[in-house]
Design a protein around this motif. Sequence first.
Motif, PDB file in Angstrom:
ATOM      1  N   THR A 174      13.050 -30.974  34.293  1.00 42.62           N
ATOM      2  CA  THR A 174      13.925 -29.969  34.885  1.00 42.62           C
ATOM      3  C   THR A 174      14.212 -28.828  33.924  1.00 42.62           C
ATOM      4  N   GLY A 175      13.901 -29.020  32.650  1.00 44.88           N
ATOM      5  CA  GLY A 175      14.181 -27.990  31.661  1.00 44.88           C
ATOM      6  C   GLY A 175      15.631 -27.981  31.195  1.00 44.88           C
ATOM      7  N   GLN A 176      16.384 -29.039  31.532  1.00 42.61           N
ATOM      8  CA  GLN A 176      17.793 -29.095  31.157  1.00 42.61           C
ATOM      9  C   GLN A 176      17.960 -29.672  29.744  1.00 42.61           C
ATOM     10  N   PHE A 177      18.864 -29.027  28.967  1.00 38.17           N
ATOM     11  CA  PHE A 177      19.250 -29.584  27.666  1.00 38.17           C
ATOM     12  C   PHE A 177      20.584 -30.286  27.810  1.00 38.17           C
ATOM     13  N   GLU A 178      20.720 -31.361  27.046  1.00 33.97           N
ATOM     14  CA  GLU A 178      22.013 -32.049  27.022  1.00 33.97           C
ATOM     15  C   GLU A 178      22.430 -32.208  25.573  1.00 33.97           C
ATOM     16  N   LEU A 179      23.714 -32.062  25.364  1.00 31.77           N
ATOM     17  CA  LEU A 179      24.258 -32.312  24.026  1.00 31.77           C
ATOM     18  C   LEU A 179      25.338 -33.368  24.169  1.00 31.77           C
ATOM     19  N   ASP A 180      25.162 -34.490  23.487  1.00 31.75           N
ATOM     20  CA  ASP A 180      26.081 -35.620  23.614  1.00 31.75           C
ATOM     21  C   ASP A 180      26.262 -36.012  25.069  1.00 31.75           C
ATOM     22  N   GLY A 181      25.151 -35.922  25.863  1.00 34.63           N
ATOM     23  CA  GLY A 181      25.197 -36.354  27.262  1.00 34.63           C
ATOM     24  C   GLY A 181      25.749 -35.316  28.215  1.00 34.63           C
ATOM     25  N   LEU A 182      26.151 -34.142  27.696  1.00 34.37           N
ATOM     26  CA  LEU A 182      26.697 -33.110  28.578  1.00 34.37           C
ATOM     27  C   LEU A 182      25.707 -31.951  28.680  1.00 34.37           C
ATOM     28  N   PRO A 183      25.618 -31.300  29.840  1.00 36.44           N
ATOM     29  CA  PRO A 183      24.700 -30.178  29.988  1.00 36.44           C
ATOM     30  C   PRO A 183      25.035 -29.071  29.004  1.00 36.44           C
ATOM     31  N   LEU A 184      23.973 -28.490  28.451  1.00 37.14           N
ATOM     32  CA  LEU A 184      24.144 -27.440  27.461  1.00 37.14           C
ATOM     33  C   LEU A 184      23.724 -26.128  28.103  1.00 37.14           C
ATOM     34  N   LYS A 185      24.652 -25.148  28.089  1.00 36.84           N
ATOM     35  CA  LYS A 185      24.327 -23.860  28.704  1.00 36.84           C
ATOM     36  C   LYS A 185      23.668 -22.956  27.681  1.00 36.84           C
ATOM     37  N   LEU A 186      22.492 -22.408  28.058  1.00 39.78           N
ATOM     38  CA  LEU A 186      21.735 -21.574  27.130  1.00 39.78           C
ATOM     39  C   LEU A 186      21.270 -20.314  27.838  1.00 39.78           C
ATOM     40  N   THR A 187      21.136 -19.224  27.077  1.00 37.83           N
ATOM     41  CA  THR A 187      20.504 -18.023  27.624  1.00 37.83           C
ATOM     42  C   THR A 187      18.996 -18.248  27.613  1.00 37.83           C
ATOM     43  N   ALA A 188      18.262 -17.297  28.268  1.00 32.11           N
ATOM     44  CA  ALA A 188      16.818 -17.449  28.346  1.00 32.11           C
ATOM     45  C   ALA A 188      16.190 -17.501  26.963  1.00 32.11           C
ATOM     46  N   PHE A 189      16.618 -16.616  26.067  1.00 38.39           N
ATOM     47  CA  PHE A 189      16.022 -16.596  24.723  1.00 38.39           C
ATOM     48  C   PHE A 189      16.367 -17.856  23.955  1.00 38.39           C
TER      49      PHE A 189
END
Lengths: 223, 434
Positions: free
Chosen positions: A138-153
């Motif tokens: 899905t291309g999703q990042f997680e940090l400590d099990g929580l979704p991590l919001k990132l910009t495109a870059f």
Amino acid sequence: MRILLVEDDPDLGPAIARALRAEHCAVDLAADGIDAQHLGETEAYDAAVLDLGLPGRTGAEILTAWRANGRALPVLVLTAREAWADKVTAFKAGADDYLTKPFRVEELMMRLRALVRRAAGHAQTRIECGPLAFESQTGQFELDGLPLKLTAFEWRVLSQLILRREVVIERLELLERVYEGDADVDSNSLEVIIGRLRRKIGAERIETVRGRGYRLTCGGQPA
Amino acid sequence: MTRWSLRTRMMLLSALVTLVALGLAGWTMAGVLDRVVTGGVDQRLDAQLAVLASTVRGDGSVDRDKLAARQGALAAGPSWRWRIDGPRETLGSGDFPVLRSPFPGPAGAAPGPLPPAPLDGEDAKGRIHARRLVLESSAGPVTLTAAAPGRVIGRPIRDALVPLASVIVALALIFAIAAWVQLRFALRPLAALVAQIGAIRRGERTAVDEAQPAELQPLATELNALAAANAATLAAARQSAANLAHALKTPVATLALTVAPDTPEAAQVRRIEGVIRHTLARARAAAVNRRASTAIAPVARDVAAVLGTLYPATDLRLEIVADARIAIDAHDLAEILGNLLDNAARHARSTVVLTAAADGAVLTIDDDGPGIPAERREQVLQPGVRLDEGPAGDGFGLAIVRDLVALYGGTMALEQGPLGGLRVRLTYPGGATT
């Protein structure tokens, strides 16, 4: 993730490019076979999306030429030709995946991510690095099990780093994989992005290897 | 309004000709019969007249003794009668009938004694046939008349006509049967031609037999030219439909990328995609080449190489008897094996096995995936139906394969496989080709 998109249709090409960019990808669009072959041989891409029927040079010719020149980038053939005989021809020329038009953009994205992940040597779809996890489907990042919001870059940089966790990625290569071919790259902008990522995931996670590049370290907790 | 059939026309014509010919023959024969019988009676009457004449003396009187002596010659039977009308006396049978002379006029005008003239008349018992002779005597003319009953002419004619009519009716029947058999025999190539045209329409053959009787040869040639022109038109129409559908794929792909998902517009785009798929599948089906013979192993290896790239973790085993061939075009065999092996590999945990028997008549594809419960197996063959919710696969594969297999005269069955997953079994009744 930087993608070479080869599509001669004047409407479909830009539409796919928009859809891929919406998924954080850097996209170079080539509308004819000669440009496409040249770009694939000279630029660094994570994957290519290749149409078969192209002006100048056919998709199969381009693919054969790339493979003959040792270009190993994953190639997804995206074509209107749905016959298995065409599929066999494309794979014999060196294709890694095959998708027929019309298609779902979700499916294209999922297949591209899978190609890039496998090319980086990961069998599992979920790639972990310390508290950080990348769900490659899905291309999703997680940090400590929580979704991590990132910009495109940020996403482009971090996905490069995590696919080659614990490996130094040269700064120039990182720049190439993050910016589109016609982008006006500010030499400092990569540092700015790295700085923002460090604030989000912890400064010690991204190591600067002086004179060489960057490395994502997983902090002694191998996944 | 339906026109009279050829058979009706020819039967009617034949019946008419037969009736006229037989009628003519019957009429002629009856006429001949009548002349012969009447001639016989006339001879007897003339003989009587000669007897009567011999009894008339020169003065017109009758020699009664002589008459009595010759009475025997005059008594031919009941209703045979005679009469002598002389200037002096009239003698003869008492009930002599009134006769009509065909030559009305004074009796004296009769020219000479011979020949006797015929007369007709009737009495209470029916028609009378008579002959009259006029003799000249010194006293005046003596009229001799001998009459026979009509039945002596009518009965022999009737007696002869009954077998004659039977023969004529029998001849008519024989002619009718002969005409009917001839017609059947002559029209048989036409019936065969009609059956062949029907077969063309049903797609069972592409041309009628060119070896025809001379009269039908041009018709067969023209029919075949027409059928070929039709087939070419149809193929061109299908090809242009396929080209159109193919050309629509790219704009529809663009549209699919630009409309928001789960909107009515997206549903319309999916409908267009379905029509495109259907049109292409139909065009492909029309191009089926039933005379093909393809070695299974190379096609299977090509397809397996593709799937090996797509599903590197799956162990794809080909157990194909060397040189096994199948009566399916290589392109379509790739389509069938590709869709089935792709489907199997997508659902397999680790293993997919393709087997082909030596004669290529039975192919099986097994996987070790979850399989499909028996009650849902028919359902997955419906176009567009997918039982899994994963993103891969378009849900048309199995239905396309089933239709393609059926076009080649084979059947596809879904079964419980020996590896625990699904087994797809393809069977070709006449699949073996060498």
